[in-house]
Design a protein around this motif. Sequence first.
Motif: not given
Length: 322
Positions: A301-310
């Motif tokens: 993943l290039s820009h993972p966000v911990p609060s969502v299911h990427n």
Amino acid sequence: MLAHLSLVVLCCLQGLLGVPSASPPPPSLLSDSFSVLPLTVTCDEADVTTAARFGVRVIDEKRKHGFKFKLHQVQGSKYQQLSEGNCDIDVDAKLLQTKCHFSNPKPEDHCDVFRQGERGTWATCAIKLSVRGKAAVVTTYECVTKPEPSNKQVSRLRPDFPALLPLNDPTALKAAHKAVRKFNKESQLGHFFDLLEVSHVTIGYMQPVGMITWVMLALVETKCPREATHTFAPCTPLCPHRAQHFFCETFYYNLQDKVGQLDCELYLPKDSSPLPYGQPEPDCGPLFHQSPEFSACKAQLSHPVPSVHNICPFPLKVILPS
């Protein structure tokens, strides 16, 4: 969101204050008899929306965690015409997260999206398709998944909205495991259920109970029958196509360390046929979040966000353990 939160808190305060409350509602059963219209992708550039919708449908079919998405907007496209009826298509699209968990049999067109106050997510995706005559396939896609709006924007513009928490937040995990224990205690089903994943977490303040964590979670049926209460063997999940799934919502009262009422929806297994006599249930390996595929997704993943299911890129370069 706040009105809904207030209503549920007022309803469930009875239990916190010692007033007898009604028994929990039975889970709602969702039928899988939805009509899915076929999408015919052509090399006609005027029909780019169909190509984008086809790409989103493939993204949803490959999802093994989180929620389904639906097409919001085509942001750009490029067609490379090869010969009559044959072409390659690049589509840039904006997707909106729906409220349908990936285990939900509903097609994305039948799913509602998160409202702004419910802290939903959007994704921008670059999708590549190959059209050869009447056959179309998605060859690659890569997406950037983000909350909309962000916590920073919410704190500045709408401080009354709840804040998103990381899916691995300790309070969220504690609430989820308490919810699973509550579910298994109250359930009358033949097998125990295990946590498949924490799907969505928000937190907010509500008088007079203080901080409240709102949790959406997915449960999966295990091989352990309810009478096996003293076994030391782990309760491994049934294979995805043979397991019942539940998608539940609940509130966790942080100060009181208590889980509120569970509101759940049941999804029946795709294959409920009995196995031949004496044949054990098949083993389909670890859940997605414990799999090499999940590790590969996080790494790529290039820009993972911990609060969502990427949305994981496709294809994934998965390195299997030797």
